[in-house]
Design a protein around this motif. Structure first.
Motif, PDB file in Angstrom:
ATOM      1  N   ALA A 272       0.829  -1.213   0.000  1.00 37.70           N
ATOM      2  CA  ALA A 272       0.000   0.000   0.000  1.00 37.70           C
ATOM      3  C   ALA A 272       0.860   1.258   0.000  1.00 37.70           C
ATOM      4  O   ALA A 272       0.564   2.227  -0.710  1.00 37.70           O
ATOM      5  CB  ALA A 272      -0.921  -0.015   1.212  1.00 37.70           C
ATOM      6  N   LEU A 273       1.949   1.252   0.771  1.00 39.86           N
ATOM      7  CA  LEU A 273       2.794   2.430   0.861  1.00 39.86           C
ATOM      8  C   LEU A 273       3.597   2.679  -0.419  1.00 39.86           C
ATOM      9  O   LEU A 273       3.803   3.821  -0.825  1.00 39.86           O
ATOM     10  CB  LEU A 273       3.760   2.293   2.046  1.00 39.86           C
ATOM     11  N   ALA A 274       4.062   1.592  -1.035  1.00 39.15           N
ATOM     12  CA  ALA A 274       4.931   1.722  -2.209  1.00 39.15           C
ATOM     13  C   ALA A 274       4.166   1.691  -3.526  1.00 39.15           C
ATOM     14  O   ALA A 274       4.751   1.849  -4.591  1.00 39.15           O
ATOM     15  CB  ALA A 274       5.977   0.608  -2.204  1.00 39.15           C
ATOM     16  N   HIS A 275       2.837   1.450  -3.448  1.00 41.30           N
ATOM     17  CA  HIS A 275       2.007   1.331  -4.652  1.00 41.30           C
ATOM     18  C   HIS A 275       2.540   0.239  -5.590  1.00 41.30           C
ATOM     19  O   HIS A 275       2.674   0.426  -6.794  1.00 41.30           O
ATOM     20  CB  HIS A 275       1.934   2.678  -5.397  1.00 41.30           C
ATOM     21  N   LEU A 276       2.870  -0.904  -4.970  1.00 39.37           N
ATOM     22  CA  LEU A 276       3.306  -2.097  -5.699  1.00 39.37           C
ATOM     23  C   LEU A 276       2.422  -3.257  -5.257  1.00 39.37           C
ATOM     24  O   LEU A 276       1.930  -3.271  -4.136  1.00 39.37           O
ATOM     25  CB  LEU A 276       4.769  -2.433  -5.376  1.00 39.37           C
ATOM     26  N   ASP A 277       2.245  -4.243  -6.150  1.00 36.48           N
ATOM     27  CA  ASP A 277       1.448  -5.387  -5.693  1.00 36.48           C
ATOM     28  C   ASP A 277       2.280  -6.216  -4.713  1.00 36.48           C
ATOM     29  O   ASP A 277       3.509  -6.138  -4.679  1.00 36.48           O
ATOM     30  CB  ASP A 277       0.948  -6.223  -6.873  1.00 36.48           C
ATOM     31  N   GLN A 278       1.592  -7.015  -3.907  1.00 35.11           N
ATOM     32  CA  GLN A 278       2.265  -7.741  -2.828  1.00 35.11           C
ATOM     33  C   GLN A 278       3.311  -8.716  -3.354  1.00 35.11           C
ATOM     34  O   GLN A 278       4.371  -8.895  -2.734  1.00 35.11           O
ATOM     35  CB  GLN A 278       1.229  -8.483  -1.974  1.00 35.11           C
ATOM     36  N   SER A 294      11.592   3.668 -10.079  1.00 35.08           N
ATOM     37  CA  SER A 294      10.506   4.373  -9.396  1.00 35.08           C
ATOM     38  C   SER A 294       9.883   3.489  -8.318  1.00 35.08           C
ATOM     39  O   SER A 294       9.643   3.927  -7.185  1.00 35.08           O
ATOM     40  CB  SER A 294       9.451   4.819 -10.409  1.00 35.08           C
ATOM     41  N   GLY A 295       9.641   2.216  -8.657  1.00 37.87           N
ATOM     42  CA  GLY A 295       9.057   1.286  -7.686  1.00 37.87           C
ATOM     43  C   GLY A 295      10.024   0.961  -6.558  1.00 37.87           C
ATOM     44  O   GLY A 295       9.626   0.878  -5.384  1.00 37.87           O
ATOM     45  N   THR A 296      11.310   0.779  -6.902  1.00 34.86           N
ATOM     46  CA  THR A 296      12.313   0.488  -5.872  1.00 34.86           C
ATOM     47  C   THR A 296      12.484   1.670  -4.930  1.00 34.86           C
ATOM     48  O   THR A 296      12.632   1.501  -3.711  1.00 34.86           O
ATOM     49  CB  THR A 296      13.666   0.150  -6.535  1.00 34.86           C
ATOM     50  N   GLU A 297      12.440   2.861  -5.492  1.00 32.51           N
ATOM     51  CA  GLU A 297      12.561   4.080  -4.686  1.00 32.51           C
ATOM     52  C   GLU A 297      11.414   4.171  -3.678  1.00 32.51           C
ATOM     53  O   GLU A 297      11.620   4.462  -2.490  1.00 32.51           O
ATOM     54  CB  GLU A 297      12.567   5.295  -5.602  1.00 32.51           C
ATOM     55  N   ARG A 298      10.198   3.887  -4.144  1.00 35.24           N
ATOM     56  CA  ARG A 298       9.042   3.942  -3.246  1.00 35.24           C
ATOM     57  C   ARG A 298       9.121   2.853  -2.182  1.00 35.24           C
ATOM     58  O   ARG A 298       8.752   3.070  -1.022  1.00 35.24           O
ATOM     59  CB  ARG A 298       7.733   3.808  -4.045  1.00 35.24           C
ATOM     60  N   LEU A 299       9.607   1.695  -2.574  1.00 33.77           N
ATOM     61  CA  LEU A 299       9.732   0.596  -1.609  1.00 33.77           C
ATOM     62  C   LEU A 299      10.741   0.947  -0.523  1.00 33.77           C
ATOM     63  O   LEU A 299      10.493   0.720   0.674  1.00 33.77           O
ATOM     64  CB  LEU A 299      10.138  -0.696  -2.325  1.00 33.77           C
ATOM     65  N   ALA A 300      11.900   1.502  -0.918  1.00 28.73           N
ATOM     66  CA  ALA A 300      12.908   1.896   0.072  1.00 28.73           C
ATOM     67  C   ALA A 300      12.335   2.939   1.029  1.00 28.73           C
ATOM     68  O   ALA A 300      12.530   2.861   2.252  1.00 28.73           O
ATOM     69  CB  ALA A 300      14.150   2.436  -0.630  1.00 28.73           C
ATOM     70  N   ALA A 301      11.596   3.899   0.468  1.00 28.69           N
ATOM     71  CA  ALA A 301      10.991   4.940   1.317  1.00 28.69           C
ATOM     72  C   ALA A 301       9.965   4.344   2.268  1.00 28.69           C
ATOM     73  O   ALA A 301       9.850   4.766   3.427  1.00 28.69           O
ATOM     74  CB  ALA A 301      10.350   6.013   0.436  1.00 28.69           C
ATOM     75  N   SER A 302       9.214   3.340   1.793  1.00 29.05           N
ATOM     76  CA  SER A 302       8.202   2.710   2.657  1.00 29.05           C
ATOM     77  C   SER A 302       8.843   1.939   3.801  1.00 29.05           C
ATOM     78  O   SER A 302       8.199   1.662   4.818  1.00 29.05           O
ATOM     79  CB  SER A 302       7.306   1.778   1.821  1.00 29.05           C
ATOM     80  N   LEU A 303      10.141   1.601   3.626  1.00 27.60           N
ATOM     81  CA  LEU A 303      10.883   0.916   4.685  1.00 27.60           C
ATOM     82  C   LEU A 303      11.551   1.922   5.626  1.00 27.60           C
ATOM     83  O   LEU A 303      12.329   1.533   6.512  1.00 27.60           O
ATOM     84  CB  LEU A 303      11.945  -0.005   4.068  1.00 27.60           C
ATOM     85  N   GLY A 304      11.272   3.191   5.418  1.00 22.90           N
ATOM     86  CA  GLY A 304      11.837   4.222   6.288  1.00 22.90           C
ATOM     87  C   GLY A 304      13.278   4.535   5.987  1.00 22.90           C
ATOM     88  O   GLY A 304      13.981   5.107   6.819  1.00 22.90           O
ATOM     89  N   ALA A 305      13.748   4.157   4.780  1.00 26.70           N
ATOM     90  CA  ALA A 305      15.149   4.362   4.415  1.00 26.70           C
ATOM     91  C   ALA A 305      15.274   5.438   3.338  1.00 26.70           C
ATOM     92  O   ALA A 305      14.333   5.683   2.571  1.00 26.70           O
ATOM     93  CB  ALA A 305      15.768   3.059   3.913  1.00 26.70           C
ATOM     94  N   GLU A 306      16.441   6.036   3.266  1.00 26.35           N
ATOM     95  CA  GLU A 306      16.720   6.997   2.217  1.00 26.35           C
ATOM     96  C   GLU A 306      16.978   6.217   0.917  1.00 26.35           C
ATOM     97  O   GLU A 306      17.902   5.402   0.850  1.00 26.35           O
ATOM     98  CB  GLU A 306      17.952   7.820   2.596  1.00 26.35           C
ATOM     99  N   PRO A 307      16.177   6.418  -0.123  1.00 21.40           N
ATOM    100  CA  PRO A 307      16.338   5.634  -1.359  1.00 21.40           C
ATOM    101  C   PRO A 307      17.728   5.707  -1.970  1.00 21.40           C
ATOM    102  O   PRO A 307      18.162   4.773  -2.655  1.00 21.40           O
ATOM    103  CB  PRO A 307      15.287   6.237  -2.298  1.00 21.40           C
ATOM    104  N   SER A 308      18.455   6.791  -1.712  1.00 26.75           N
ATOM    105  CA  SER A 308      19.782   6.944  -2.326  1.00 26.75           C
ATOM    106  C   SER A 308      20.759   5.864  -1.887  1.00 26.75           C
ATOM    107  O   SER A 308      21.747   5.610  -2.585  1.00 26.75           O
ATOM    108  CB  SER A 308      20.356   8.328  -2.002  1.00 26.75           C
ATOM    109  N   ILE A 309      20.509   5.204  -0.757  1.00 29.52           N
ATOM    110  CA  ILE A 309      21.442   4.158  -0.335  1.00 29.52           C
ATOM    111  C   ILE A 309      21.214   2.869  -1.116  1.00 29.52           C
ATOM    112  O   ILE A 309      22.071   1.985  -1.123  1.00 29.52           O
ATOM    113  CB  ILE A 309      21.380   3.896   1.183  1.00 29.52           C
TER     114      ILE A 309
END
Length: 331
Positions: A272-278, A294-309
């Motif tokens: 739900a947070l990353a707008h990706l299917d389960q 774009s999807g990986t960036e949203r997933l990293a952010a949904s994990l509370g991490a800075e996507p740049s890492i």
């Protein structure tokens, strides 16, 4: 021939209880021995693994390994000894030995020996034992491949190394904030300067793998999940030299560390947070399928991490995919 008394009742078949047990053992052998395979090679292999574990425990004691590591080795030793006894009893049974003799060797009644090591119990014990290859693989991860601990720390250099160090920092600082002991206590137990430990936890310095393992264990974490991040941060792993499938797995392992650091939220929540299917989230976390950036960036952010890492690893995977595709067409 048995002497019969003048007492009434059924005729005695055995001279005493010992004769009765021998007769019972003979019937047991006749009924069960054909189903028992010889296991001399298995008991020998287990004994060899016990020797290796005992040596590892001795090395850990001499090197003042963390108590958590020594507990783990002790538990493995207990399991292997239990398996060895089961295999040894099965071997003796296959050779025709009776339960009375086995019980006598173990210092317990024959009935207790039969209950402890009957065919079903032995099968369950030995079936639950990992393959020897898997068993041997535990030891290097437990205490590190080196015979002695290397206390040196090095600064990560290069974009990939620094990104991997930030992944490690995300995990280790989370442990330091919520773990059972403080960084100061970790330094005391590890026998290291407090500043070195603090910089190591903060990702500014990278220790050898055995020391990194020890620090993570002392902080109450799962050291094994940091192995790939440590290899990248220390420069031991060069992603440019790896095929696309391997690099994809490494991206997944970085996401897995971030997932554990975030408290392992459910895939439904991350979806739900990353707008990706389960399924896409689950596949990404095990490195079998990585979304676009774009999807990986949203997933990293949904994990509370800075996507740049995560981005340097994702870019390496993307480039490796292109290289593999070019090679495929050329071939």
């Amino acid at each position: 021939m048995l002497k019969q008394t003048g007492k009434t009742g059924a005729r005695r078949k055995y001279c005493d209880n010992r004769c009765r047990r021998r007769a019972q053992d003979a019937r047991d052998r006749a009924r069960r021995a054909p189903a028992l395979p010889a296991t001399s090679e298995q008991s020998s292999a287990i004994a060899s693994d016990i020797q290796g574990l005992a040596q590892q425990l001795l090395d850990g004691e001499r090197r003042h390994a963390p108590l958590e590591v020594r507990f783990k080795l002790s538990k493995l030793l207990n399991r292997e000894i239990r398996c060895y006894l089961a295999a040894a009893v099965q071997e003796e049974r296959a050779a025709g030995e009776g339960w009375a003799a086995i019980g006598e060797a173990a210092g317990i009644p024959a009935a207790s020996a039969r209950a402890s090591w009957n065919e079903a119990k032995v099968a369950a014990i030995l079936t639950s034992r990992p393959a020897r290859s898997a068993f041997r693989g535990v030891l290097p991860q437990t205490l590190g491949a080196e015979r002695t601990l290397d206390w040196a720390f090095a600064r990560p250099s290069g974009r990939l190394q620094r990104a991997a160090a930030r992944v490690m920092r995300t995990y280790l600082t989370g442990l330091a904030e919520t773990g059972p002991i403080s960084v100061d206590d970790v330094a005391v137990q590890a026998g290291l300067p407090r500043d070195a430990v603090a910089l190591g936890v903060g990702g500014e310095l990278i220790a050898s793998w055995p020391v990194t393992y020890m620090l993570a264990a002392l902080l109450g974490g799962q050291p094994g999940i940091l192995r790939t991040a440590w290899e990248a941060a220390s420069g031991e792993l060069v992603l440019d030299e790896q095929p696309a499938a391997e690099v994809k797995r490494y991206v997944g392992e970085m996401l897995r560390v971030l997932h554990v650091a975030a408290g392992e939220p459910e895939t439904e929540t991350l979806s739900a947070l990353a707008h990706l299917d389960q399924d896409a989230v689950a596949d990404a976390l095990v490195g079998t399928r990585i979304p676009d950036w774009s999807g990986t960036e949203r997933l990293a952010a949904s994990l509370g991490a800075e996507p740049s890492i995560v981005q340097p690893f994702w870019q390496c995977w993307s480039m490796a995919e292109v290289v593999d595709e070019v090679r495929h067409h050329v071939a």
